[in-house]
Design an enzyme around this catalytic site. Sequence first.
Site, PDB file in Angstrom:
ATOM      1  N   ILE A   1      34.929  36.408  30.824  1.00  0.00           N
ATOM      2  CA  ILE A   1      33.597  36.458  31.429  1.00  0.00           C
ATOM      3  C   ILE A   1      33.584  37.486  32.551  1.00  0.00           C
ATOM      4  O   ILE A   1      34.398  37.415  33.478  1.00  0.00           O
ATOM      5  CB  ILE A   1      33.190  35.085  31.992  1.00  0.00           C
ATOM      6  CG1 ILE A   1      33.240  34.025  30.886  1.00  0.00           C
ATOM      7  CG2 ILE A   1      31.791  35.136  32.596  1.00  0.00           C
ATOM      8  CD1 ILE A   1      33.111  32.610  31.404  1.00  0.00           C
TER       9      ILE A   1
ATOM     10  N   MET B   1      39.910  35.042  38.518  1.00  0.00           N
ATOM     11  CA  MET B   1      40.800  36.134  38.895  1.00  0.00           C
ATOM     12  C   MET B   1      40.183  36.942  40.030  1.00  0.00           C
ATOM     13  O   MET B   1      39.061  37.425  39.903  1.00  0.00           O
ATOM     14  CB  MET B   1      41.043  37.059  37.702  1.00  0.00           C
ATOM     15  CG  MET B   1      41.802  36.420  36.569  1.00  0.00           C
ATOM     16  SD  MET B   1      41.818  37.512  35.124  1.00  0.00           S
ATOM     17  CE  MET B   1      40.129  37.321  34.558  1.00  0.00           C
TER      18      MET B   1
ATOM     19  N   GLY C   1      38.044  42.011  38.414  1.00  0.00           N
ATOM     20  CA  GLY C   1      37.710  40.648  38.808  1.00  0.00           C
ATOM     21  C   GLY C   1      36.777  39.896  37.890  1.00  0.00           C
ATOM     22  O   GLY C   1      35.748  40.407  37.507  1.00  0.00           O
ATOM     23  N   SER C   2      37.122  38.674  37.540  1.00  0.00           N
ATOM     24  CA  SER C   2      36.270  37.859  36.686  1.00  0.00           C
ATOM     25  C   SER C   2      36.902  36.499  36.470  1.00  0.00           C
ATOM     26  O   SER C   2      37.663  36.029  37.315  1.00  0.00           O
ATOM     27  CB  SER C   2      36.032  38.554  35.349  1.00  0.00           C
ATOM     28  OG  SER C   2      35.027  37.875  34.642  1.00  0.00           O
ATOM     29  N   ARG C   3      36.610  35.892  35.300  1.00  0.00           N
ATOM     30  CA  ARG C   3      37.210  34.593  35.002  1.00  0.00           C
ATOM     31  C   ARG C   3      37.371  34.436  33.498  1.00  0.00           C
ATOM     32  O   ARG C   3      36.726  35.127  32.704  1.00  0.00           O
ATOM     33  CB  ARG C   3      36.391  33.464  35.608  1.00  0.00           C
ATOM     34  CG  ARG C   3      35.458  32.748  34.683  1.00  0.00           C
ATOM     35  CD  ARG C   3      34.688  31.683  35.423  1.00  0.00           C
ATOM     36  NE  ARG C   3      34.198  30.660  34.511  1.00  0.00           N
ATOM     37  CZ  ARG C   3      33.215  29.835  34.802  1.00  0.00           C
ATOM     38  NH1 ARG C   3      32.598  29.910  35.968  1.00  0.00           N
ATOM     39  NH2 ARG C   3      32.828  28.921  33.937  1.00  0.00           N
TER      40      ARG C   3
END
Length: 227
Positions: free
Chosen positions: A155, A97, A185-187
């Site tokens: 994460i 993301m 922001g991350s995943r």
Amino acid sequence: MFHREGQKIILITFFVTAIAVLLAHFYVDLAWVKLAIQISSLVLLVLILQFFRNPKRRANKTFDEILAPVDGKVVVIEEVEETEYFKDKRKQVSIFMSPINVHVTRYPASGRVKYSKYHPGKYLVAWHPKSSEENERTTVVVGTPKFGDVLFRQIAGAMARRIVNYAEVGESVQQGDDSGFIKFGSRVDLLLPLDCQINVTLNQKVKGALTCIATYVDPNEQEESTY
């Protein structure tokens, strides 16, 4: 609609923006400086609003599909050894993301929460190979009627410093409903059974609660097709 996790920061940003615009209007003489302050303040407010947006989506609930838990881009599709919960091989699909994506995390499948755990950790960039094991993260496992246990992991990345997880062990959850939020922001990793069919490709853009990540493969039909 805006996500509840953003209510406080949206309110603070709104007041800061209003104060900055008013102060610039009344106390700054240079027209270009006044305009720069006002535009910068309004841009900041717009960015905060778009980050915490929470579009309402009606998932086409089905036990035969795993839906994307977040908006973003598919960056990993591979077979891995999952060491926290399953301790065996799984198919991993990872979605990255960016700051401009919707950051709501949604349940990828309906079922009952069997595992929910927070892990403090580092803030490596989200695409780093070790981010799944070393970064701040939460792991949630949902028991489903057809796929069995499905794991998804929020994460944190280099920018993300706050992971929110609503999943509680024992509760019944519905596909597409909010399960958490990752700020800035991350995943998210999905760990799925080896015998499921993956329906996305690398670099494909997906939408939470709408894009089908994987479909259930009936083992009986699979056996018949081999004859």
